[in-house]
Scaffold this motif. Sequence first.
Motif, PDB file in Angstrom:
ATOM      1  N   VAL A   1       0.668  -1.056   0.005  1.00 33.81           N
ATOM      2  CA  VAL A   1       0.041  -0.072  -0.079  1.00 33.81           C
ATOM      3  C   VAL A   1       0.792   1.175   0.201  1.00 33.81           C
ATOM      4  O   VAL A   1       0.688   2.238  -1.006  1.00 33.81           O
ATOM      5  N   SER A   2       1.806   1.179   0.957  1.00 29.96           N
ATOM      6  CA  SER A   2       2.920   2.254   0.986  1.00 29.96           C
ATOM      7  C   SER A   2       3.359   2.649  -0.374  1.00 29.96           C
ATOM      8  O   SER A   2       3.740   3.717  -0.863  1.00 29.96           O
ATOM      9  N   LEU A   3       4.034   1.605  -1.000  1.00 30.39           N
ATOM     10  CA  LEU A   3       4.881   1.615  -2.351  1.00 30.39           C
ATOM     11  C   LEU A   3       3.658   2.306  -3.325  1.00 30.39           C
ATOM     12  O   LEU A   3       4.116   3.133  -4.430  1.00 30.39           O
TER      13      LEU A   3
ATOM     14  N   LEU B   1       1.656  14.812   3.607  1.00 29.31           N
ATOM     15  CA  LEU B   1       0.756  14.676   4.706  1.00 29.31           C
ATOM     16  C   LEU B   1       0.035  13.403   4.574  1.00 29.31           C
ATOM     17  O   LEU B   1      -0.167  12.609   5.569  1.00 29.31           O
ATOM     18  N   SER B   2      -0.636  13.102   3.329  1.00 32.11           N
ATOM     19  CA  SER B   2      -1.273  11.839   3.330  1.00 32.11           C
ATOM     20  C   SER B   2      -0.288  10.452   3.573  1.00 32.11           C
ATOM     21  O   SER B   2      -0.745   9.665   4.197  1.00 32.11           O
TER      22      SER B   2
ATOM     23  N   LEU C   1       1.688   5.835   6.683  1.00 35.72           N
ATOM     24  CA  LEU C   1       2.677   5.212   7.344  1.00 35.72           C
ATOM     25  C   LEU C   1       2.322   5.008   8.863  1.00 35.72           C
ATOM     26  O   LEU C   1       2.499   4.072   9.301  1.00 35.72           O
ATOM     27  N   ILE C   2       2.172   6.145   9.578  1.00 37.67           N
ATOM     28  CA  ILE C   2       1.935   5.978  10.952  1.00 37.67           C
ATOM     29  C   ILE C   2       0.696   5.341  11.230  1.00 37.67           C
ATOM     30  O   ILE C   2       0.783   4.359  12.160  1.00 37.67           O
ATOM     31  N   GLY C   3      -0.359   5.621  10.450  1.00 37.13           N
ATOM     32  CA  GLY C   3      -1.700   4.891  10.845  1.00 37.13           C
ATOM     33  C   GLY C   3      -1.505   3.370  10.538  1.00 37.13           C
ATOM     34  O   GLY C   3      -1.842   2.521  11.315  1.00 37.13           O
TER      35      GLY C   3
ATOM     36  N   VAL D   1       4.280  -9.748  -5.929  1.00 35.20           N
ATOM     37  CA  VAL D   1       5.146 -11.369  -5.864  1.00 35.20           C
ATOM     38  C   VAL D   1       6.408 -10.951  -4.933  1.00 35.20           C
ATOM     39  O   VAL D   1       6.913 -11.623  -4.172  1.00 35.20           O
ATOM     40  N   VAL D   2       7.141  -9.933  -5.430  1.00 34.41           N
ATOM     41  CA  VAL D   2       8.328  -9.709  -4.804  1.00 34.41           C
ATOM     42  C   VAL D   2       8.246  -9.250  -3.463  1.00 34.41           C
ATOM     43  O   VAL D   2       8.854  -9.920  -2.549  1.00 34.41           O
ATOM     44  N   ILE D   3       7.458  -8.466  -2.779  1.00 40.02           N
ATOM     45  CA  ILE D   3       6.969  -8.159  -1.828  1.00 40.02           C
ATOM     46  C   ILE D   3       6.852  -9.287  -0.902  1.00 40.02           C
ATOM     47  O   ILE D   3       7.119  -9.548   0.216  1.00 40.02           O
TER      48      ILE D   3
END
Length: 410
Positions: free
Chosen positions: A179-181, A210-211, A216-218, A366-368
Amino acid sequence: MTDQPPPPTSSPGSGEPDPSDPSSPAGSPGHAGPPPGWGSGMPPAGPPSGPAGPPPGWGAGMPPAGPSAGPAGPPPGWDPGQGAWGAAPPPQGWVFPPTGGYPPGSGPYGGQPWYPGPPVGWYPPGYGFDPHDALVTPPGAGIGGWFNRCGGALRRGWRQLVPIMLLTQVLPAAVLSVVSLGLDPSAKWAAQAESTSTPALPDNFAAELLSLLVLLIGGSLVVGLVQAVGWAAGTWVITKQAAGQPASLESALRYGLRRALGLWGWTLLVSLLIGVGVCFCVLPGIYLAFALSMAGPVYLFERHNPIGRSFRMFHDRLGLLLGRVALVAVAVLVGTLVPGGLEGIGTSALGTDPFSSAGTAAGTVVVIGITAVLALPAHLAQMIGLLVTYAEQRAHEAPVNTAGLAAELG
C-alpha cells in the motif's frame, strides 16, 4: 634405731582404709595420687563411697590401678604431643582452618568436601528448579542451555508458530509495504521535476506528503496491534507446550486477542522511548532497546510495571542479558536486512512507478510477498529468543519452572 615413736596407725574403726589391705578400693581417698601421665584436666575422683572408674578412652586391656600393678606409666597409645589416645600425627600439608578442603579421608566426614552440600545439578522435589526444564534455563547452564531451549521451543511449536507468524507478522508487513509503495508520490514528483526547468515544489506537495505520513503512521499502528496478537499467541504456545499442555492454534489466537491491546500499548510506549533515545546521538536509543527488551514478556507473565522490571533485570544481570539480547538482535538484523535489500532490488527493477501497469504491479506484489516470507525466521528468532531469555532471568531471581510460568499466563 631411733628413739622417735613410730607413726600412728589408723584403727579399724576410724574410717580410714588400710593401704596394705588388698580389699581396700584403689580409688578411695586413701589411695596414692594419680598415676603418672594424668593431666590436670582429668575429672576429679568419685565420691568416697564408690570406686572411681577408668577415665574416658581407657580400653578393657588397660592395667588395673592399685599397689600390685607396679610402677604406673602412660597408657598405650598415649601421645603427649597430641593430648589424646590413639591420635595419629597430622597429615602432610594439614592447615587449620582448611583453605582448600580437608585432605581425602580426613575431617568430620571422611571423604567429603569441606563444604558439604548436594551435588551439582541436584534439586529437591518441588523446589522449583529442574535442570531439564524445557523452557527455563537454570543458573549455570550457560549459553549452551539457552540455545538448547530456543531450539526445543522451535521444534515443538513450529506447526503452530509458523501460521501465527505468517498471519500476524508477515502478512500485515507485506500489505503495508504494497500500500505504501502504491501510494508513494515520489515517482510523480520526480517526473514533474524533470518536465520543468525551474526548480519548484511539485503540485499538492504538502497534501500528498501529509497523506503519506498519515498512511505510514496509521498503518504502522494497525500492524503493531496485529503483531501484538501474534506475540501473545506465540508466547502462549511456547509456554504451554514446554509445560506439556495442549496448545491449539485456535486457542492461541483467542489468547492473543485477549491480551493484544495491553501488550500493544506498552509496545508503543517502549518504541517511543527508544525513538527519543535514537534522536540523542543513537547510543541512548541502543541502550534503551536492550534495557527494555524484557518489557513485553514481563507484561504477559507479570502484568505490572513492565518498564521498571525490564530495567531492573537488565542492570541486575547486565552481562548475561546483554549477551542474550545481542544474539537475538544480530539474528533479527540479518533476517530483516537481507530480505529488505532483496525487496529493494526487485521493486527497483520494475521501474520507478511499478503500479503503472498490471504486469509490473503483479510482479511487485510477488516480490514483496516473497521477501516478507524470507523475514519469517527473524520474527521467530526474536519471539523465542526474548521469551527464553526472560525465563532465564526469572530463574536467577527465584526458583521457577515452566509449569509456574504457564500458570502466570492464565
